[in-house]
Design a protein around this motif. Sequence first.
Motif, mmCIF file in Angstrom:
data_model
loop_
_atom_site.group_PDB
_atom_site.id
_atom_site.type_symbol
_atom_site.label_atom_id
_atom_site.label_comp_id
_atom_site.label_asym_id
_atom_site.label_seq_id
_atom_site.Cartn_x
_atom_site.Cartn_y
_atom_site.Cartn_z
ATOM 1 N N MET A 159 0.825 -53.594 84.420
ATOM 2 C CA MET A 159 1.953 -52.810 84.916
ATOM 3 C C MET A 159 2.923 -53.683 85.701
ATOM 4 S SD MET A 159 3.328 -49.827 84.743
ATOM 5 C CE MET A 159 2.041 -48.615 84.358
ATOM 6 N N VAL A 160 2.402 -54.643 86.466
ATOM 7 C CA VAL A 160 3.281 -55.590 87.157
ATOM 8 C C VAL A 160 4.167 -56.295 86.139
ATOM 9 C CG1 VAL A 160 3.367 -57.765 88.430
ATOM 10 C CG2 VAL A 160 1.800 -55.963 89.166
ATOM 11 N N ALA A 168 0.525 -48.095 94.064
ATOM 12 C CA ALA A 168 0.069 -48.811 95.259
ATOM 13 C C ALA A 168 -0.632 -50.112 94.885
ATOM 14 C CB ALA A 168 -0.860 -47.928 96.082
ATOM 15 N N THR A 169 -1.455 -50.071 93.841
ATOM 16 C CA THR A 169 -2.184 -51.271 93.437
ATOM 17 C C THR A 169 -1.237 -52.329 92.884
ATOM 18 O OG1 THR A 169 -4.094 -49.856 92.914
ATOM 19 C CG2 THR A 169 -4.161 -52.114 92.115
ATOM 20 N N VAL A 170 -0.200 -51.906 92.186
ATOM 21 C CA VAL A 170 0.848 -52.835 91.762
ATOM 22 C C VAL A 170 1.487 -53.497 92.981
ATOM 23 C CG1 VAL A 170 3.190 -52.910 90.799
ATOM 24 C CG2 VAL A 170 1.349 -51.798 89.522
ATOM 25 N N ALA A 211 1.862 -57.426 93.894
ATOM 26 C CA ALA A 211 3.226 -57.964 93.827
ATOM 27 C C ALA A 211 4.058 -57.319 94.935
ATOM 28 C CB ALA A 211 3.839 -57.691 92.452
ATOM 29 N N PRO A 212 3.834 -57.726 96.182
ATOM 30 C CA PRO A 212 4.472 -57.062 97.327
ATOM 31 C C PRO A 212 5.995 -57.116 97.325
ATOM 32 C CG PRO A 212 2.671 -58.482 98.048
ATOM 33 C CD PRO A 212 2.916 -58.796 96.616
ATOM 34 N N ASP A 213 6.575 -58.094 96.640
ATOM 35 C CA ASP A 213 8.028 -58.252 96.648
ATOM 36 C C ASP A 213 8.704 -57.565 95.469
ATOM 37 O OD1 ASP A 213 6.956 -59.928 94.749
ATOM 38 O OD2 ASP A 213 8.256 -61.637 95.213
ATOM 39 N N LEU A 214 7.957 -56.807 94.683
ATOM 40 C CA LEU A 214 8.514 -56.216 93.462
ATOM 41 C C LEU A 214 9.389 -55.000 93.761
ATOM 42 C CD1 LEU A 214 8.539 -56.591 90.406
ATOM 43 C CD2 LEU A 214 6.468 -55.179 90.276
ATOM 44 N N PRO A 238 -5.751 -56.034 99.757
ATOM 45 C CA PRO A 238 -5.659 -57.431 100.188
ATOM 46 C C PRO A 238 -4.543 -57.626 101.204
ATOM 47 C CG PRO A 238 -4.602 -57.164 98.065
ATOM 48 C CD PRO A 238 -5.251 -55.848 98.381
ATOM 49 N N LYS A 239 -4.622 -58.717 101.936
ATOM 50 C CA LYS A 239 -3.526 -59.058 102.840
ATOM 51 C C LYS A 239 -2.258 -59.298 102.037
ATOM 52 C CE LYS A 239 -6.254 -61.051 106.616
ATOM 53 N NZ LYS A 239 -6.462 -62.253 107.470
ATOM 54 N N ALA A 240 -1.134 -58.800 102.562
ATOM 55 C CA ALA A 240 0.133 -58.943 101.857
ATOM 56 C C ALA A 240 1.271 -58.837 102.861
ATOM 57 C CB ALA A 240 0.272 -57.874 100.769
#
Length: 202
Positions: A81-82, A110-112, A116-119, A135-137
Amino acid sequence: MAGYQYREGQGATADAPLFFVFHGTGGDENQFFDLAGELVPGARVIAPRGDVSEGGALRYFRRTGEGVFDMDDLARRAAAMVDFVATTKARYEGAKLIGLGYSNGANILATVQFGAPDLFDATVLMHPLIPFAPPKADFVGRRVLITAGQRDPMAPASTTQQLADYFTASGAEASLFWHAGGHELRQEELLETQRFLTPFRG
């Protein structure tokens, strides 16, 4: 575009926000398509269909029981999906990217974000259930709205609060909106979602 069957709105300008919407278990790409157009008029709405069938009900990843995720499958499908979202985003350079998901759709969204926190610039997670430690993000500059029911039998309030706390601790501008009911969507949370997405309207 390969990978997902999806519905995409027509007529948006090249710089219109990209609005991805993710359905709940048993829904499809039509579930929130029209709602997205009402929430953010003029946005380019893209609604991918879940590609997992659970007894005929469409989902975005497998589970082995209520609230028990197949974590390997979730990881694979979140990565896919990312790629799908990022490839679409690359076609519209400079466009803001927003997302909305409900239940299973909120979980994949949420999992995406974890991967990929900057998406996404902003997301609305409606009745999510994340029964694992993300995970840390770094979500600095990102906005997140979580909506939930205080008596939701599928998404415990404590787990929802932990997710909101995670986004806040990770630098996001995060807010949590409760209604007094269960897993159903209510008018007051749709109004809160509309308010949250006001910066992307027009």
